[in-house]
Scaffold this motif. Sequence first.
Motif, PDB file in Angstrom:
ATOM      1  N   GLY A  59     -22.905 -44.797  77.196  1.00 22.32           N
ATOM      2  CA  GLY A  59     -23.079 -45.537  75.954  1.00 22.32           C
ATOM      3  C   GLY A  59     -22.219 -45.054  74.808  1.00 22.32           C
ATOM      4  O   GLY A  59     -22.510 -45.351  73.646  1.00 22.32           O
ATOM      5  N   ALA A  60     -21.157 -44.324  75.103  1.00 23.49           N
ATOM      6  CA  ALA A  60     -20.281 -43.803  74.055  1.00 23.49           C
ATOM      7  C   ALA A  60     -19.713 -44.951  73.218  1.00 23.49           C
ATOM      8  O   ALA A  60     -19.468 -46.046  73.713  1.00 23.49           O
ATOM      9  CB  ALA A  60     -19.148 -42.993  74.665  1.00 23.49           C
ATOM     10  N   VAL A  61     -19.498 -44.679  71.937  1.00 25.30           N
ATOM     11  CA  VAL A  61     -19.033 -45.691  70.991  1.00 25.30           C
ATOM     12  C   VAL A  61     -17.664 -45.294  70.446  1.00 25.30           C
ATOM     13  O   VAL A  61     -17.447 -44.136  70.070  1.00 25.30           O
ATOM     14  CB  VAL A  61     -20.039 -45.840  69.822  1.00 25.30           C
ATOM     15  N   ILE A 114     -27.729 -48.930  69.408  1.00 24.37           N
ATOM     16  CA  ILE A 114     -28.163 -49.813  68.330  1.00 24.37           C
ATOM     17  C   ILE A 114     -27.999 -49.116  66.980  1.00 24.37           C
ATOM     18  O   ILE A 114     -27.527 -49.717  66.001  1.00 24.37           O
ATOM     19  CB  ILE A 114     -29.631 -50.247  68.521  1.00 24.37           C
ATOM     20  N   ASP A 115     -28.371 -47.849  66.918  1.00 23.12           N
ATOM     21  CA  ASP A 115     -28.251 -47.089  65.669  1.00 23.12           C
ATOM     22  C   ASP A 115     -26.781 -46.953  65.257  1.00 23.12           C
ATOM     23  O   ASP A 115     -26.441 -47.058  64.059  1.00 23.12           O
ATOM     24  CB  ASP A 115     -28.872 -45.700  65.821  1.00 23.12           C
ATOM     25  N   ASN A 135     -23.525 -57.456  81.352  1.00 21.86           N
ATOM     26  CA  ASN A 135     -23.854 -56.220  80.649  1.00 21.86           C
ATOM     27  C   ASN A 135     -23.644 -56.344  79.143  1.00 21.86           C
ATOM     28  O   ASN A 135     -24.439 -55.831  78.347  1.00 21.86           O
ATOM     29  CB  ASN A 135     -23.006 -55.069  81.207  1.00 21.86           C
ATOM     30  N   GLY A 136     -22.586 -57.039  78.743  1.00 27.61           N
ATOM     31  CA  GLY A 136     -22.357 -57.251  77.329  1.00 27.61           C
ATOM     32  C   GLY A 136     -23.446 -58.108  76.699  1.00 27.61           C
ATOM     33  O   GLY A 136     -23.869 -57.867  75.561  1.00 27.61           O
ATOM     34  N   VAL A 137     -23.921 -59.115  77.459  1.00 27.58           N
ATOM     35  CA  VAL A 137     -24.974 -59.984  76.951  1.00 27.58           C
ATOM     36  C   VAL A 137     -26.293 -59.222  76.823  1.00 27.58           C
ATOM     37  O   VAL A 137     -27.067 -59.448  75.895  1.00 27.58           O
ATOM     38  CB  VAL A 137     -25.143 -61.216  77.860  1.00 27.58           C
ATOM     39  N   TYR A 138     -26.569 -58.299  77.755  1.00 28.71           N
ATOM     40  CA  TYR A 138     -27.797 -57.501  77.655  1.00 28.71           C
ATOM     41  C   TYR A 138     -27.842 -56.739  76.330  1.00 28.71           C
ATOM     42  O   TYR A 138     -28.873 -56.711  75.646  1.00 28.71           O
ATOM     43  CB  TYR A 138     -27.886 -56.499  78.811  1.00 28.71           C
ATOM     44  N   LEU A 139     -26.711 -56.102  75.967  1.00 28.28           N
ATOM     45  CA  LEU A 139     -26.679 -55.330  74.733  1.00 28.28           C
ATOM     46  C   LEU A 139     -26.754 -56.255  73.518  1.00 28.28           C
ATOM     47  O   LEU A 139     -27.439 -55.950  72.531  1.00 28.28           O
ATOM     48  CB  LEU A 139     -25.418 -54.460  74.669  1.00 28.28           C
ATOM     49  N   LEU A 140     -26.070 -57.390  73.582  1.00 26.65           N
ATOM     50  CA  LEU A 140     -26.123 -58.354  72.485  1.00 26.65           C
ATOM     51  C   LEU A 140     -27.558 -58.830  72.260  1.00 26.65           C
ATOM     52  O   LEU A 140     -28.025 -58.911  71.114  1.00 26.65           O
ATOM     53  CB  LEU A 140     -25.218 -59.547  72.802  1.00 26.65           C
ATOM     54  N   GLN A 145     -32.334 -59.047  68.941  1.00 29.02           N
ATOM     55  CA  GLN A 145     -33.797 -59.030  68.901  1.00 29.02           C
ATOM     56  C   GLN A 145     -34.325 -57.917  68.010  1.00 29.02           C
ATOM     57  O   GLN A 145     -35.303 -58.107  67.287  1.00 29.02           O
ATOM     58  CB  GLN A 145     -34.346 -58.901  70.326  1.00 29.02           C
ATOM     59  N   GLN A 146     -33.695 -56.761  68.053  1.00 29.98           N
ATOM     60  CA  GLN A 146     -34.176 -55.644  67.241  1.00 29.98           C
ATOM     61  C   GLN A 146     -33.913 -55.840  65.754  1.00 29.98           C
ATOM     62  O   GLN A 146     -34.619 -55.276  64.916  1.00 29.98           O
ATOM     63  CB  GLN A 146     -33.540 -54.331  67.701  1.00 29.98           C
ATOM     64  N   THR A 147     -32.888 -56.625  65.413  1.00 30.44           N
ATOM     65  CA  THR A 147     -32.508 -56.763  63.998  1.00 30.44           C
ATOM     66  C   THR A 147     -32.928 -58.104  63.402  1.00 30.44           C
ATOM     67  O   THR A 147     -32.630 -58.366  62.230  1.00 30.44           O
ATOM     68  CB  THR A 147     -30.986 -56.614  63.840  1.00 30.44           C
TER      69      THR A 147
END
Length: 324
Positions: A59-61, A114-115, A135-140, A145-147
């Motif tokens: 999950g590196a950014v 997310i943070d 995988n990109g859609v899962y994170l999107l 949803q969280q925001t």
Amino acid sequence: MAAAFARVAEGVFSWSDVQEAAASGSEKQLISALLDALASGHDKAASLLFDWGVSPGLGAVAADTPQPGSVHVLILGWGGSSKAQLQPAQKWWQGKGYPTLATTFCPKELQKQIDAISAFLPSECDVLVHAFSNNGVYLLQELLQQTRESRPWRLSGIILDSAPDACVSPMLMNMVVNGCIRALCMVHGVFVGGRPEAALTAFQVVGPLRVGDRIQDQGPVPSVAGPSGSERGYLANTDRGDAMSAEVMQTVVADYAGKALESKDLDSLQKFQVSKVEIATISDFLLQEDAVSLFLYGQLDQSSCSGRLYEEKHPPLTCTWFTS
């Protein structure tokens, strides 16, 4: 890591072992130990390797300096993509003058991602999301949803690049899981041969529900326990039309959770099976967003046309199509 390797040999391991290996530079040794564990009959080793292989960088950014007043671009990678593999897309958007953040969804490191995204996006900025594959859609989906209740930025557009394929067939899942694990081995220079090679080749990701199984509503994806209470895996919907539907999964859980399944129940649940790896579900989250969606596909993606199926099922969704 010596203690962790000893536990792995006995079939005892967790995500914290992966984190420790990454911190100490012992990834190669841990991957080899997990492959040996799989060859010794510990199927959960494949699940951990798959979770790791989905996001080799944990999950590196990779983020630019935010620029208030500018459109910001989020690049959400496909399963197994590294920061280096996302660089061409990131450089393309940077060349247009947009600050970017690139990352690959890692279920075990989701909140950190997310943070990091929230910290990157200035208040009142417009955001364009370039999401690759499932995988990109899962994170999107998780981000939106969280925001949703408190979002200081505006979602101005979504690019769905080869995303997502609503198919969870046993054959496809075997290919995906096997491919992610082998790619992880390649990244870290681990040779797969002998017993690990035979075990990985023979590993079957998806199997049938059985009489006496119990569906358990625990976590984002329901799990399945056998008659003795031992964990068998996760509930998976293999119906192409509804394979990733969170709504369909919620209905099944409401009807069967905690109940020992009988033969008649199996007849009603024919399209559901047990997966040894966690398969995320996708809700109709795009319909709740006021943003144009652009679907991008190559010629080889034409056979699935999963985005088109999604659009036909939900006609209010605004879509533009490009192929190459």
